[in-house]
Design a protein around this motif. Structure first.
Motif, short mmCIF file in Angstrom:
data_model
loop_
_atom_site.label_atom_id
_atom_site.label_comp_id
_atom_site.label_asym_id
_atom_site.label_seq_id
_atom_site.Cartn_x
_atom_site.Cartn_y
_atom_site.Cartn_z
N MET A 25 0.71 -1.19 -0.04
CA MET A 25 -0.06 0.05 0.05
C MET A 25 0.90 1.36 0.13
SD MET A 25 -3.35 -0.56 2.43
CE MET A 25 -4.22 -1.98 2.22
N LYS A 26 0.30 2.25 -0.55
CA LYS A 26 0.98 3.53 -0.64
C LYS A 26 0.46 4.47 0.13
CE LYS A 26 1.87 7.46 -3.72
NZ LYS A 26 1.44 8.08 -5.09
N THR A 27 1.53 4.88 1.07
CA THR A 27 1.32 5.91 2.35
C THR A 27 0.70 7.12 1.69
OG1 THR A 27 2.71 4.90 3.79
CG2 THR A 27 1.95 6.94 4.15
N ILE A 28 -0.35 7.57 2.08
CA ILE A 28 -0.69 9.17 1.79
C ILE A 28 -0.56 10.19 2.80
CG2 ILE A 28 -2.85 10.27 0.54
CD1 ILE A 28 -1.66 8.28 -1.11
N GLU A 29 -0.83 9.63 3.74
CA GLU A 29 -0.90 10.70 4.98
C GLU A 29 -0.93 9.90 6.46
OE1 GLU A 29 -4.19 13.77 6.79
OE2 GLU A 29 -3.75 13.94 4.86
N LYS A 30 -0.08 10.58 7.38
CA LYS A 30 0.03 9.77 8.59
C LYS A 30 -0.77 10.54 9.59
CE LYS A 30 3.72 7.33 9.97
NZ LYS A 30 2.88 6.21 9.75
N ILE A 31 -1.37 9.87 10.54
CA ILE A 31 -2.14 10.82 11.54
C ILE A 31 -1.68 9.89 12.84
CG2 ILE A 31 -4.50 11.35 12.58
CD1 ILE A 31 -5.72 11.06 9.88
N GLY A 32 -0.60 10.54 13.59
CA GLY A 32 -0.12 9.70 14.81
C GLY A 32 0.37 8.29 14.28
N ARG A 33 -0.03 7.22 14.89
CA ARG A 33 0.39 5.91 14.26
C ARG A 33 -0.52 5.18 13.48
NH1 ARG A 33 -2.30 1.48 16.96
NH2 ARG A 33 -3.76 2.23 18.77
N PHE A 34 -1.19 6.13 12.93
CA PHE A 34 -2.43 5.54 11.95
C PHE A 34 -2.01 6.25 10.50
CE2 PHE A 34 -4.52 5.54 15.90
CZ PHE A 34 -5.35 4.32 15.91
N THR A 35 -2.28 5.44 9.51
CA THR A 35 -2.00 5.85 8.31
C THR A 35 -3.16 5.58 7.31
OG1 THR A 35 0.39 5.12 8.64
CG2 THR A 35 -0.32 5.37 6.48
N ILE A 36 -3.11 6.67 6.57
CA ILE A 36 -4.09 6.85 5.26
C ILE A 36 -3.34 6.20 4.14
CG2 ILE A 36 -5.85 7.90 3.75
CD1 ILE A 36 -6.41 9.62 5.93
N ALA A 37 -3.74 4.94 3.46
CA ALA A 37 -2.84 4.36 2.32
C ALA A 37 -3.85 4.14 1.18
CB ALA A 37 -2.10 3.21 2.88
N GLU A 38 -3.29 4.15 0.12
CA GLU A 38 -3.87 3.73 -1.21
C GLU A 38 -3.80 2.53 -1.57
OE1 GLU A 38 -4.94 5.85 -5.52
OE2 GLU A 38 -3.42 6.38 -4.28
N ASN A 39 -4.43 1.65 -2.19
CA ASN A 39 -4.18 0.40 -2.74
C ASN A 39 -5.34 0.17 -3.99
OD1 ASN A 39 -3.21 -2.13 -3.31
ND2 ASN A 39 -4.48 -3.05 -1.98
N ARG A 40 -4.85 -0.07 -5.15
CA ARG A 40 -5.69 -0.09 -6.14
C ARG A 40 -6.82 0.90 -6.19
NH1 ARG A 40 -6.40 -6.76 -6.15
NH2 ARG A 40 -4.08 -7.27 -6.76
N LYS A 41 -6.70 2.17 -6.21
CA LYS A 41 -7.31 3.37 -6.28
C LYS A 41 -8.42 3.36 -5.11
CE LYS A 41 -7.16 3.72 -11.29
NZ LYS A 41 -7.70 3.76 -12.58
#
Length: 421
Positions: free
Chosen positions: A1-17
């Motif tokens: 997965m591609k990391t888009i944004e980090k929020i503390g120890r949490f990550t918003i990631a992208e995978n297959r759109k």
């Protein structure tokens, strides 16, 4: 997965759109992920922050250098998580509104050691109407000027803040005891309080019905007139709560039990047609919707809704200054006192939620596969069906002369001439 944004120890990631929320679970010793439903990054960020509030450990919000004296904002998350499990959706939304209107502007940066003076200042601000103004009010974007709150409302707001401090002490995140509650002059016991709404006449009820311009508002008003229930319980109604074969609605459904008991109410007058149409369209899901969006999941203000109807109907135009206006509670109060001289006390209590109907009884009546026969179920529902008979014979016919909306039930609409065809 591609990391888009980090929020503390949490990550918003992208995978297959598609966007996902990923985090390390220290208890399960593994990385977990959930798909976010937002179509844009902004929507995904909002959904992620709401989800983080549920899965995050409350201690994560406490800064390591707080030395046992965290801020009110830091300990709020633990309180919110605990209440999320015990409060219904409407009550929890009220808590969130208080957080944004009162706690965040006034208490968020205050440390536990200074909560006493901060609460006294908040009480003064709420009493004098000098709280932080909201940015907008209504569609015109006019700045909102705060008004003084009732002492009972101030007491509720302050009590919740003190409960946050007590929870922080019990969880060991602060070394300071919860503050003493400030003196709040003018609070009253429930039995001594003025009614929240005045009585409304049948003519005024007819005028309210005529004032409804949108179909979903008309459905909501007619269902509330037939239930005599709290508006929040009617808005939360789902198709699975309706038992047309027995002619009743179980307003509790599968919800959380709270001190706001939810009754079993009869289906009378136009309610049967309305419910049949809504269930055909929405099935077992939420029935009261604006467009296709459930009102129960939105941020609609029920007070503003009834105020608009009252203003449009003009039923409060001649009201004396200082008198209690008409509102949703007016319907509940009129409904209950009208029934008082027509049915037994047990029947009124059953449909108004004045006593608790056990889960066992509800399961016997409504659960699939229950061995109880329809005859026995109707015997159990005797008090509710007693109210149904009176509503069909007197309540709806008394309102009908004052509105063009057909309030008859399907049974009454079927004329003898039609029955012979």
């Amino acid at each position: 997965m591609k990391t888009i944004e980090k929020i503390g120890r949490f990550t918003i990631a992208e995978n297959r759109k598609s966007l996902y929320l990923r985090w390390w679970n220290p208890h399960a010793k593994k990385t977990e992920s959930e798909k976010l439903g937002g179509r844009t990054l902004e929507e995904a960020r909002r959904i992620a922050k709401e989800r983080i509030r549920v899965v995050a450990d409350p201690s994560e919000t406490i800064r390591p250098d707080s030395n046992g004296d965290p801020t009110f904002g830091e300990v709020w998350l633990a309180f919110e998580q605990e209440k999320r499990e015990t409060l219904g959706a409407q009550r929890f939304r009220l808590l969130e509104n208080r957080r944004e209107l009162y706690y965040r502007p006034h208490l968020w940066p205050v440390r536990m050691s200074r909560m006493g003076p901060a609460l006294r200042s908040l009480v003064k601000a709420l009493r004098d109407g000098t709280t932080a103004p909201r940015k907008y009010s209504g569609k015109k974007g006019v700045p909102y000027t705060p008004k003084p709150l009732h002492p009972n409302t101030i007491n509720d707001i302050i009590s919740s803040a003190i409960e946050v401090c007590a929870l922080a002490k019990n969880d060991g995140v602060t070394s300071h005891n919860p503050p003493r509650k400030p003196n709040i002059a003018g609070t009253t016991a429930p039995t001594d309080r003025d009614p929240k709404g005045r009585y409304v006449s049948f003519e005024e009820i007819g005028q309210l019905i005529e004032a409804c311009r949108r179909p979903h508002i008309l459905d909501l008003l007619l269902l509330d007139l037939g239930c005599g229930g709290r508006i929040g319980a009617v808005v939360d109604m789902r198709g699975e709560y309706v038992f047309s074969d027995l002619g009743v609605i179980d307003l509790l459904g599968g919800g959380i039990e709270t001190n706001k008991r939810k009754p079993i109410v009869p289906i009378t007058g136009p309610m049967g047609r309305i419910l049949a149409r809504l269930i055909a369209e929405y099935g077992e899901d939420y029935l009261i919707r604006s467009g296709h969006s459930p009102l129960a999941l939105g941020s609609r203000n029920w007070t503003q809704m009834i105020q608009r109807l009252v203003t449009r109907a003009g039923i409060d135009e001649d009201l004396k200054p200082g008198s209690t206006p008409a509102n949703w509670y007016s319907i509940r109060r009129t409904f209950a006192d009208w029934l008082d001289e027509r049915v037994s006390d047990a029947a009124i209590s059953a449909v108004m939620g004045h006593f608790d109907i056990s889960k066992r009884t509800r399961s016997q009546l409504f659960e699939a596969g229950s061995p109880m026969t329809d005859i026995y179920k109707r015997r159990k529902l005797g008090p509710v069906l007693e109210v149904a008979d009176v509503l069909e014979r007197e309540w709806w016919p008394s309102i009908q002369p004052y509105t063009s909306v057909d309030l008859r039930s399907e049974r009454d609409r079927l004329k003898p001439a039609d029955a012979g065809e």
